[in-house]
Design an enzyme around this catalytic site. Structure first.
Site, PDB file in Angstrom:
ATOM      1  N   ILE A 118      -1.412   3.780  11.711  1.00  0.00           N
ATOM      2  CA  ILE A 118      -2.588   3.966  10.919  1.00  0.00           C
ATOM      3  C   ILE A 118      -2.161   3.682   9.488  1.00  0.00           C
ATOM      4  O   ILE A 118      -3.054   3.877   8.632  1.00  0.00           O
ATOM      5  CB  ILE A 118      -3.048   5.253  10.951  1.00  0.00           C
ATOM      6  N   GLY A 119      -0.898   3.133   8.955  1.00  0.00           N
ATOM      7  CA  GLY A 119      -0.543   3.417   7.756  1.00  0.00           C
ATOM      8  C   GLY A 119       0.850   2.999   7.438  1.00  0.00           C
ATOM      9  O   GLY A 119       1.487   3.080   8.426  1.00  0.00           O
ATOM     10  N   GLY A 132       4.014   3.197   3.945  1.00  0.00           N
ATOM     11  CA  GLY A 132       4.285   3.404   2.410  1.00  0.00           C
ATOM     12  C   GLY A 132       5.614   3.051   2.357  1.00  0.00           C
ATOM     13  O   GLY A 132       6.528   2.331   3.054  1.00  0.00           O
ATOM     14  N   GLY A 133       6.136   3.731   1.196  1.00  0.00           N
ATOM     15  CA  GLY A 133       7.529   3.613   1.013  1.00  0.00           C
ATOM     16  C   GLY A 133       8.541   4.017   1.736  1.00  0.00           C
ATOM     17  O   GLY A 133       9.631   3.542   1.982  1.00  0.00           O
ATOM     18  N   PHE A 134       8.274   5.156   2.461  1.00  0.00           N
ATOM     19  CA  PHE A 134       9.256   5.798   3.540  1.00  0.00           C
ATOM     20  C   PHE A 134       9.221   4.752   4.794  1.00  0.00           C
ATOM     21  O   PHE A 134      10.076   4.784   5.387  1.00  0.00           O
ATOM     22  CB  PHE A 134       8.755   7.161   3.746  1.00  0.00           C
ATOM     23  N   GLY A 135       7.997   4.540   5.251  1.00  0.00           N
ATOM     24  CA  GLY A 135       8.011   3.702   6.560  1.00  0.00           C
ATOM     25  C   GLY A 135       6.796   3.683   7.187  1.00  0.00           C
ATOM     26  O   GLY A 135       5.526   4.142   6.282  1.00  0.00           O
ATOM     27  N   VAL A 152       3.310   5.249   9.633  1.00  0.00           N
ATOM     28  CA  VAL A 152       2.537   6.114  10.184  1.00  0.00           C
ATOM     29  C   VAL A 152       1.898   5.730  11.175  1.00  0.00           C
ATOM     30  O   VAL A 152       1.151   4.894  11.366  1.00  0.00           O
ATOM     31  CB  VAL A 152       1.649   6.706   9.012  1.00  0.00           C
ATOM     32  N   ASP A 162       4.353  10.586  -7.781  1.00  0.00           N
ATOM     33  CA  ASP A 162       3.807   9.493  -7.053  1.00  0.00           C
ATOM     34  C   ASP A 162       2.382   9.814  -6.757  1.00  0.00           C
ATOM     35  O   ASP A 162       1.837   9.535  -5.615  1.00  0.00           O
ATOM     36  CB  ASP A 162       4.700   9.190  -5.830  1.00  0.00           C
TER      37      ASP A 162
END
Length: 315
Positions: free
Chosen positions: A21-22, A24-27, A29, A149
């Site tokens: 579903i998404g 980002g910078g971490f990984g 989702v 952030d």
């Protein structure tokens, strides 16, 4: 709550691409389902898995766990638990149904579904909720936090259009003995406070700057950086609105779908607030508490305007 890796695999069907579903910078989702109350009930959750190529890692993983385990607020996403297994670092959150504010403002699509345009009332309400969450982070009695952030992509929206602040991997706990923290500059390009970027001195007003960028996104309905535009000033939302504010032409860059929804007085108050958040001097920017109160007033004033419009044009 600590989850076994086997539970995470089961919840995500081995990290099925269809459940993504998404990212980002971490990984990435994933939407997943976990068993709760001794396996007698099920809960839909959001599962964030560290990407092996990510610049983030164990430091951000631990930071998020430590921060969210101490803080509870209706406008901050709740951490359900985590999983640490070998090189795997996974965070499990409450599932927020409508996705991010960014999805609605300028992506207009989620899970291959077209998204409705947000009304001015809905945008103000979401911004107010986010402001309340940030004010809590800055001024709670447990652990004052600088998010670092703040962006539309980190403001989630639930079924009731309630905003929740997410992604605390690079946040900083506010120092009790200093008004600022010297730290490596981190954040998202386009939202980073120029003063923080040049001095490496992080303060709560750095979050205020970033939130000011979000306020302009909500008004203009465009991304903070638009790669489709060659003009340097128009490519950057901040440079564009600052130029338009100076030239008194902000009314020309408002999201066209909002026409007729904002009273002239309310628009001017909103613009003044949004531009104040971007002030080059941090101490000249408003606090999140002040922003929260101003948005609360604007939401009430906007509703009065809409009611007046209904009465005026009632056949």
């Amino acid at each position: 709550m600590r989850f076994l890796f086997a539970e995470i695999l089961s919840a995500t069907k081995n990290f099925d691409k269809k459940l993504e579903i998404g990212h980002g910078g971490f990984g990435r989702v994933y939407k997943g389902v976990i068993n709760v109350i001794n396996d007698k009930a099920k809960m839909i959750v959001a599962i964030k898995r560290l990407d092996s190529k990510s610049k983030q890692g164990e430091k951000e993983f631990i930071s998020e766990i430590e921060t969210l385990s101490k803080l509870r607020h209706k406008h901050i996403v709740s951490l359900i638990g985590y999983c640490s297994y070998g090189s795997e670092m996974i965070l499990v959150y409450e599932y927020i149904e409508r996705g991010t504010l960014a999805d609605y403002l300028h992506k207009n699509k989620r899970d291959s579904r077209a998204l409705p345009l947000l009304t001015w009332k809905e945008r103000l309400n979401i911004c107010l909720g986010a402001a309340r969450g940030l004010d809590y982070l800055h001024n709670n009695n447990v652990q004052e936090v600088i998010h670092r952030d703040v962006k539309s992509g980190n403001i989630l929206v639930d079924l009731n259009w309630m905003a929740k602040i997410a992604d605390f991997g690079i946040c900083k706990v506010e120092s009790t003995s200093h008004t600022h923290t010297s730290t490596e500059v981190k954040g998202t390009i386009g939202y980073i406070d120029p003063m923080y970027s040049s001095t490496k001195m992080l303060t709560k007003k750095s979050d205020v700057y970033s939130f000011g960028v979000v306020l302009w996104e909500a008004l203009c309905g465009r991304p903070v950086l638009d790669n489709k535009i060659d003009d340097e000033q128009q490519h950057s939302l901040v440079l564009w609105v600052q130029r338009c504010y100076k030239n008194k032409t902000v009314h020309k860059i408002i999201d066209s779908s909002l026409m007729g929804q904002i009273s002239t007085d309310s628009l001017q108050l909103y613009i003044d607030l949004a531009i104040a958040c971007l002030h080059e001097e941090g101490n000249r920017r408003p606090t999140m508490a002040k922003i929260k109160e101003d948005l609360k007033y604007l939401l009430t004033d906007g509703l009065n305007f809409l009611r007046w419009e209904e009465l005026t044009y009632c056949p």
